[in-house]
Design a protein around this motif. Sequence first.
Motif, PDB file in Angstrom:
ATOM      1  N   ALA A 159      13.001  17.987 -63.782  1.00 32.78           N
ATOM      2  CA  ALA A 159      14.291  18.212 -63.364  1.00 32.78           C
ATOM      3  C   ALA A 159      14.651  17.106 -64.510  1.00 32.78           C
ATOM      4  O   ALA A 159      13.710  15.448 -65.368  1.00 32.78           O
ATOM      5  CB  ALA A 159      14.240  17.501 -62.154  1.00 32.78           C
ATOM      6  N   SER A 171      15.889  17.303 -57.774  1.00 33.17           N
ATOM      7  CA  SER A 171      16.838  18.393 -56.872  1.00 33.17           C
ATOM      8  C   SER A 171      15.801  19.212 -57.762  1.00 33.17           C
ATOM      9  O   SER A 171      14.637  19.291 -58.210  1.00 33.17           O
ATOM     10  CB  SER A 171      17.891  18.655 -57.998  1.00 33.17           C
ATOM     11  OG  SER A 171      17.904  17.379 -59.535  1.00 33.17           O
ATOM     12  N   GLU A 172      16.503  20.366 -58.178  1.00 36.55           N
ATOM     13  CA  GLU A 172      15.524  21.146 -58.697  1.00 36.55           C
ATOM     14  C   GLU A 172      15.309  21.332 -60.155  1.00 36.55           C
ATOM     15  O   GLU A 172      16.075  20.295 -61.026  1.00 36.55           O
ATOM     16  CB  GLU A 172      16.291  23.403 -58.696  1.00 36.55           C
ATOM     17  CG  GLU A 172      16.940  23.082 -59.033  1.00 36.55           C
ATOM     18  CD  GLU A 172      18.431  22.922 -58.045  1.00 36.55           C
ATOM     19  OE1 GLU A 172      19.678  23.274 -58.628  1.00 36.55           O
ATOM     20  OE2 GLU A 172      18.875  22.775 -57.778  1.00 36.55           O
ATOM     21  N   GLN A 173      14.112  22.456 -60.401  1.00 34.87           N
ATOM     22  CA  GLN A 173      13.917  22.446 -62.433  1.00 34.87           C
ATOM     23  C   GLN A 173      14.755  22.347 -62.856  1.00 34.87           C
ATOM     24  O   GLN A 173      15.800  23.619 -62.535  1.00 34.87           O
ATOM     25  CB  GLN A 173      12.222  23.251 -62.331  1.00 34.87           C
ATOM     26  CG  GLN A 173      11.207  22.416 -60.799  1.00 34.87           C
ATOM     27  CD  GLN A 173       9.915  23.170 -61.369  1.00 34.87           C
ATOM     28  OE1 GLN A 173       9.686  23.571 -62.939  1.00 34.87           O
ATOM     29  NE2 GLN A 173       9.136  22.966 -60.836  1.00 34.87           N
ATOM     30  N   GLY A 174      15.231  21.996 -63.755  1.00 33.39           N
ATOM     31  CA  GLY A 174      15.862  22.610 -64.957  1.00 33.39           C
ATOM     32  C   GLY A 174      17.288  22.255 -64.949  1.00 33.39           C
ATOM     33  O   GLY A 174      18.310  22.118 -65.719  1.00 33.39           O
ATOM     34  N   LYS A 175      17.649  21.338 -63.408  1.00 33.74           N
ATOM     35  CA  LYS A 175      19.071  20.837 -63.435  1.00 33.74           C
ATOM     36  C   LYS A 175      19.153  18.668 -64.286  1.00 33.74           C
ATOM     37  O   LYS A 175      18.074  18.192 -63.946  1.00 33.74           O
ATOM     38  CB  LYS A 175      18.999  21.015 -62.219  1.00 33.74           C
ATOM     39  CG  LYS A 175      20.660  20.028 -61.490  1.00 33.74           C
ATOM     40  CD  LYS A 175      20.938  19.741 -60.307  1.00 33.74           C
ATOM     41  CE  LYS A 175      21.975  19.765 -60.392  1.00 33.74           C
ATOM     42  NZ  LYS A 175      22.854  19.379 -58.596  1.00 33.74           N
ATOM     43  N   TYR A 199      17.226  12.969 -65.203  1.00 35.13           N
ATOM     44  CA  TYR A 199      17.946  12.141 -64.407  1.00 35.13           C
ATOM     45  C   TYR A 199      18.452  11.039 -65.260  1.00 35.13           C
ATOM     46  O   TYR A 199      17.495  10.383 -65.929  1.00 35.13           O
ATOM     47  CB  TYR A 199      17.071  11.624 -63.142  1.00 35.13           C
ATOM     48  CG  TYR A 199      16.910  12.606 -62.281  1.00 35.13           C
ATOM     49  CD1 TYR A 199      17.610  12.695 -61.108  1.00 35.13           C
ATOM     50  CD2 TYR A 199      15.466  13.287 -62.603  1.00 35.13           C
ATOM     51  CE1 TYR A 199      17.028  13.539 -60.294  1.00 35.13           C
ATOM     52  CE2 TYR A 199      14.990  14.146 -61.712  1.00 35.13           C
ATOM     53  CZ  TYR A 199      15.910  14.626 -60.628  1.00 35.13           C
ATOM     54  OH  TYR A 199      14.930  14.889 -59.100  1.00 35.13           O
ATOM     55  N   ASN A 207      20.958  16.280 -63.472  1.00 31.10           N
ATOM     56  CA  ASN A 207      21.271  14.247 -63.214  1.00 31.10           C
ATOM     57  C   ASN A 207      22.204  13.639 -63.660  1.00 31.10           C
ATOM     58  O   ASN A 207      21.265  12.352 -64.585  1.00 31.10           O
ATOM     59  CB  ASN A 207      20.994  14.113 -61.970  1.00 31.10           C
ATOM     60  CG  ASN A 207      20.280  15.397 -61.032  1.00 31.10           C
ATOM     61  OD1 ASN A 207      20.666  15.921 -59.695  1.00 31.10           O
ATOM     62  ND2 ASN A 207      19.216  16.352 -61.236  1.00 31.10           N
TER      63      ASN A 207
END
Length: 288
Positions: free
Chosen positions: A117, A155-159, A119, A161
């Motif tokens: 994820a 958060s989940e993988q691939g997202k 960030y 932020n």
Amino acid sequence: MPKLRAFEKHYGTTILPTRPYTPRHKGKVERGVDYVQENALRGRTFATLAEQNDYLSHWEATVADLRIHGTTRKQVRAHFLASKKGALMMLPLERFANFQEARRIVSRDGHVAIDRAFYSAPPEYVGREVWARWDARTVRLLDSELKTIAVFARSEQGKFNTKSQHIASEKINSIERGGSYLLRKTAFIGDCSARWGQAMLREKGIRGHRVLQGLLALSKKHRCDQIEQACEIAWRHGDYQLRTIRKLIDRSGPVQELMPFLDDHELIRPLADYDRYVHECVQDKLTY
């Protein structure tokens, strides 16, 4: 490591590491482990961990705490109660958070990757190293002095932020700036364009942001007076389609330049000459 420093701060203690490749500095620590292994556990097996813990608790109370220590020459329990126990502090109510941490390089897109994820970090950290600290619920980014620079929920993988304050101003497009920003730019074309844009936004809502972008793009190809004239006509007819503005601009020809009317010029004959000429022609016709 930052995690070790956080552990020390949480429990109000100090860890003194030994120097590398100097095993003699660890003698007293290692000897305590050897004492338990040789005296309490040697030759014994246990069916469960609970059984082993019960045995060690009884062994510590009846054997280890009652022995005479080889260095102090005092009974271990008595010496602890007399000189050590009073200096101990209460443990914190919460246990130390068992987080993970690692160094991360902020990529060119302004994010760091943690468990697949992404960030965001402030734009001034692009290309620089930061500390990432995360657990099951939270992700923290820290600078080289371990000061927090950003906090996120996991958060989940691939997202991605991304915090809005982490986006450099030159990377924020006009859509992201909102309708007010677009209307302010439209007002530079003219009052008619601004009035048409406001009415169009009231009807279309957020979908009208793209329309305003298209109107602003027309100002790079056409004169402002042409756009103003088209917007005035469209507004009067309640038509808020960009294609209508384009058609009205295409149909409007170049503005005809009005020349001033001259009463007197060296190339223009006086009206009296024309009057005399007409009079002579009439007289000649009557003679014949």
